[in-house]
Design an enzyme around this catalytic site. Structure first.
Site, PDB file in Angstrom:
ATOM      1  N   CYS A  19      39.404  36.628  52.064  1.00 10.45           N
ATOM      2  CA  CYS A  19      40.216  37.016  53.219  1.00 10.45           C
ATOM      3  C   CYS A  19      40.832  38.390  53.002  1.00 10.45           C
ATOM      4  CB  CYS A  19      41.312  35.982  53.470  1.00 10.45           C
ATOM      5  SG  CYS A  19      40.641  34.431  54.007  1.00 10.45           S
ATOM      6  N   GLU A  20      40.004  39.414  53.087  1.00 14.32           N
ATOM      7  CA  GLU A  20      40.430  40.805  52.893  1.00 14.32           C
ATOM      8  C   GLU A  20      39.430  41.668  53.647  1.00 14.32           C
ATOM      9  OE1 GLU A  20      42.699  42.478  50.895  1.00 14.32           O
ATOM     10  OE2 GLU A  20      43.559  40.739  49.878  1.00 14.32           O
ATOM     11  N   GLU A  27      29.401  57.070  23.480  1.00 10.87           N
ATOM     12  CA  GLU A  27      30.000  55.830  23.995  1.00 10.87           C
ATOM     13  C   GLU A  27      29.432  55.462  25.361  1.00 10.87           C
ATOM     14  OE1 GLU A  27      34.138  56.893  24.205  1.00 10.87           O
ATOM     15  OE2 GLU A  27      34.415  56.860  22.041  1.00 10.87           O
TER      16      GLU A  27
END
Ligand SMILES: *Cc1c(COP(=O)(O)O)cnc(C)c1O
Length: 394
Positions: A318-319, A249
């Site tokens: 805005c972080e 996978e």
């Protein structure tokens, strides 16, 4: 190996100048190389050519249906973790008999959808899930093919609507050596022996699939992950003597280095202590650095031999977490310059959001000297689709 390289100081995606894509579709934008995608898939698949196997691409790494279509045409199957991913895989023309359903929290509707689609198997992760699966399968008169995850010691014998066809594990992500896989495989074999000699299997039932999950890493910076051939060699050795079809996978190793996030420099902000390169892509487009503190290489689309600066490369959100790189040495860019965030093909667009109401970026697939927009840039109407102002507020 990938097909993003410089020609005369200018970055190309295969035979298309990256600058041209930016000019025609705007920024930020994800750009994938079809040749790289195919190459990575084939190298991985061919590494296992000696034994029966199915490469089930992990859809959560990159779920664009054009990419899924590419892998389906290469003979690949899919590892899904939701009904939405099943929908995508089927839309892309996947063979349901090559779809495995992983994930710890499958819902009833998702299980029914997968049963009715005739998928290869459910990777069952808990006793409760097995109970639910049994009920749901019985409810629609079907038997659910299941694979048992090695950790929970669950006994399917009391569940008449379940048929154990496989065992599976998934040990982690971005692994850069083969030993964890070899160890996991040994544990799976041991478990398999217990399943076979123990009470777990009904008369006549047979374990047909051994699913080793994903997790092979890529080089973001200076990691040296094993080549898929080395990985395959170790695994092929580990399954010797077993009469099973191997399921793999892979996600990141196939798509990670096949994509970049193209972004434009908006401003250069310099304080006494620090320099910031402010770009138009942000954590809403590519959250890996903010979420995991992970490293993404960042390269100029037009190389320049000018002054080097050390800067944080940040987005418009805005972080304080909105960064692509911290204290990164980079040739001093100008407003309007283009930067490429490298290795952005896995867990890039699939984790994008509309935070701060930024429309999601487009996805572009380059094929030789052409490119296709395989997902249009979102617009403002897309942002509010489904939102309603109730009559009482009007
Ligand atoms: C995420 C995941 C994968 C793919 O992992 P990569 O690190 O991208 O290869 C495969 N299988 C399962 C069950 C997963 O959850």
């Amino acid at each position: 190996m990938n097909h993003f390289e410089y020609r005369n100081g200018e970055m190309f995606a295969e035979d298309v100048p990256v600058k041209r894509i930016a000019k025609e579709v705007g920024t930020p934008a994800y750009v994938y190389s079809l040749a790289t995608l195919k190459r990575h898939f084939r190298v991985f698949d061919q590494a296992f050519a000696k034994i029966p196997h199915i490469v089930c691409f992990s859809v959560k790494a990159n779920s664009n249906i054009a990419l899924l279509r590419t892998f389906a045409k290469e003979g690949g199957g899919f590892d899904i973790v939701s009904g939405g991913e099943l929908f995508r895989a089927l839309k892309a023309g996947a063979d349901p008999k090559k779809i495995v359903f992983s994930g710890v929290g499958k819902k009833k509707e998702e299980i029914e959808y997968a049963l009715n689609s005739g998928i290869l198997m459910f990777n069952v992760e808990s006793e409760h899930e097995m109970v639910a699966l049994n009920e749901i399968a019985g409810g629609i008169g079907k038997r659910a093919p299941i694979s048992l995850r090695i950790n929970p010691d669950v006994d399917p014998q009391t569940h008449p609507y379940l048929e154990v066809v496989g065992v599976d594990c998934h040990i982690g992500s971005q692994l850069t050596s083969v030993s964890p896989f070899v160890d996991a495989l040994a544990r799976v074999r041991e478990y398999l022996d217990r399943v076979l000699v123990g009470s777990l299997l009904k008369e006549g039932a047979r374990i047909r699939y051994l699913d080793l999950g994903g997790g092979l890493g890529i080089s973001y910076k200076d990691e040296m992950p094993p080549h898929p051939e080395e990985y395959a060699r170790a695994i092929i050795q580990g399954v010797e003597g077993l009469d099973v079809t191997l399921i793999l996978e892979p996600g990141r190793v196939i798509v990670g280095n096949a994509g970049i996030l193209l972004t434009e420099v908006l401003y250069l902000k310099e304080t006494d202590e620090k320099k910031f390169v402010i770009v138009d892509g942000g954590m809403n487009d590519l959250i890996r650095p903010a979420l995991y503190g992970s490293y993404q290489a960042i390269q100029p689309v037009m190389q320049n031999n000018g002054e080097k600066i050390v800067a944080d490369i940040v987005g418009p959100i805005c972080e304080s977490g909105d960064f692509f790189a911290k204290d990164r040495e980079i040739a001093r860019p100008d407003r309007g310059d283009l930067l490429a965030v490298m290795s952005a093909g896995a867990y890039g667009f699939t984790m994008a959001s509309n935070y701060n109401s930024h429309p999601k970026p487009p996805e572009i697939l380059v094929d030789g000297d052409q490119y296709y927009v395989i997902r249009a840039r979102e617009n403002f109407d897309d942002l509010i689709r489904g939102e309603v102002i109730p009559a009482a507020l009007q």
